[in-house]
Motif scaffolding. Structure first.
Motif, PDB file in Angstrom:
ATOM      1  N   HIS A  25      49.498  -0.437 -50.565  1.00  0.00           N
ATOM      2  CA  HIS A  25      49.500  -0.730 -49.154  1.00  0.00           C
ATOM      3  C   HIS A  25      50.847  -0.227 -48.327  1.00  0.00           C
ATOM      4  N   LEU A  26      51.875  -0.498 -49.176  1.00  0.00           N
ATOM      5  CA  LEU A  26      53.281   0.062 -48.469  1.00  0.00           C
ATOM      6  C   LEU A  26      53.012   1.465 -48.465  1.00  0.00           C
ATOM      7  N   HIS A  27      52.495   2.295 -49.391  1.00  0.00           N
ATOM      8  CA  HIS A  27      52.442   3.543 -49.427  1.00  0.00           C
ATOM      9  C   HIS A  27      51.415   3.988 -48.219  1.00  0.00           C
ATOM     10  N   ASN A  28      50.391   3.624 -48.346  1.00  0.00           N
ATOM     11  CA  ASN A  28      49.449   3.962 -47.119  1.00  0.00           C
ATOM     12  C   ASN A  28      50.227   3.854 -45.686  1.00  0.00           C
ATOM     13  N   THR A  29      50.859   2.702 -45.525  1.00  0.00           N
ATOM     14  CA  THR A  29      51.491   2.257 -44.274  1.00  0.00           C
ATOM     15  C   THR A  29      52.705   3.604 -44.035  1.00  0.00           C
ATOM     16  N   GLU A  30      53.212   3.932 -45.121  1.00  0.00           N
ATOM     17  CA  GLU A  30      54.362   4.997 -45.055  1.00  0.00           C
ATOM     18  C   GLU A  30      53.590   6.160 -44.839  1.00  0.00           C
ATOM     19  N   GLU A  31      52.424   6.408 -45.092  1.00  0.00           N
ATOM     20  CA  GLU A  31      51.869   7.746 -44.828  1.00  0.00           C
ATOM     21  C   GLU A  31      51.384   7.773 -43.464  1.00  0.00           C
ATOM     22  N   LYS A  32      50.935   6.609 -42.915  1.00  0.00           N
ATOM     23  CA  LYS A  32      50.403   6.412 -41.502  1.00  0.00           C
ATOM     24  C   LYS A  32      51.399   6.546 -40.684  1.00  0.00           C
TER      25      LYS A  32
END
Length: 166
Positions: A25-32
């Motif tokens: 989730h943190l990785h996806n949030t960082e990408e967004k």
């Protein structure tokens, strides 16, 4: 393996899976966040380039008075006519009978706005809906205004438009 060790292993596995979900989730949030940053940065660069060229880009909802305040080159680029010629055309159309008129209790369209809508229609490949959005008028009022100007232009067109001979 006894029951307590099995239970501890199951709890550890569940915690590990939960931790993996948090990391994902943190990785996806960082990408967004990175995508949003890139998008905003790209918009800022485009805005800076356009402002440096001092060009006015017309977008939906643009107040039509802004169109009259454009510099001569921008006006000619959007309407395919010089401002002095526009003023001559405006005078000729007013003499030909073009005027503001009330319709169904709505405020009348000013004559310059009608002429600008007509010129935009003739100079660009936009629909009545797009022109009405751009000029903040109803589609029917836009259609009526363009038709009024076109009707008068067909009568005075030979004084204003020079056709090739031969």
């Amino acid at each position: 393996m006894d029951a307590t060790r099995k239970a501890v292993a199951m709890v550890a596995l569940a915690e590990y899976q939960a931790l993996q979900k948090v990391v994902l989730h943190l990785h996806n949030t960082e990408e967004k966040l990175q995508e949003e940053y890139d998008t905003r940065r790209r918009r800022a660069v485009i805005s800076a380039v356009l402002l440096s060229r001092q060009q006015i880009i017309l977008k939906s909802g643009t107040e039509w008075e802004i169109m009259l305040d454009m510099d001569d080159n921008t006006f000619a680029r959007h309407f395919r006519i010089r401002r002095t010629r526009f003023e001559q055309l405006l005078r000729l159309l007013q003499e030909g009978g073009l005027h503001s008129e009330h319709s169904h209790g709505l405020p009348p369209l000013p004559v310059p706005k009608k002429v600008l809508m007509f010129l935009w229609y003739m100079a660009n490949q936009n629909s009545f809906r797009e022109i009405s959005d751009k000029c903040n008028a109803s589609q029917s009022a836009t259609h009526r205004a363009i038709l009024q100007v076109l009707t008068i232009m067909s009568g005075i067109g030979t004084n204003f438009v020079s056709w090739p001979r031969g």
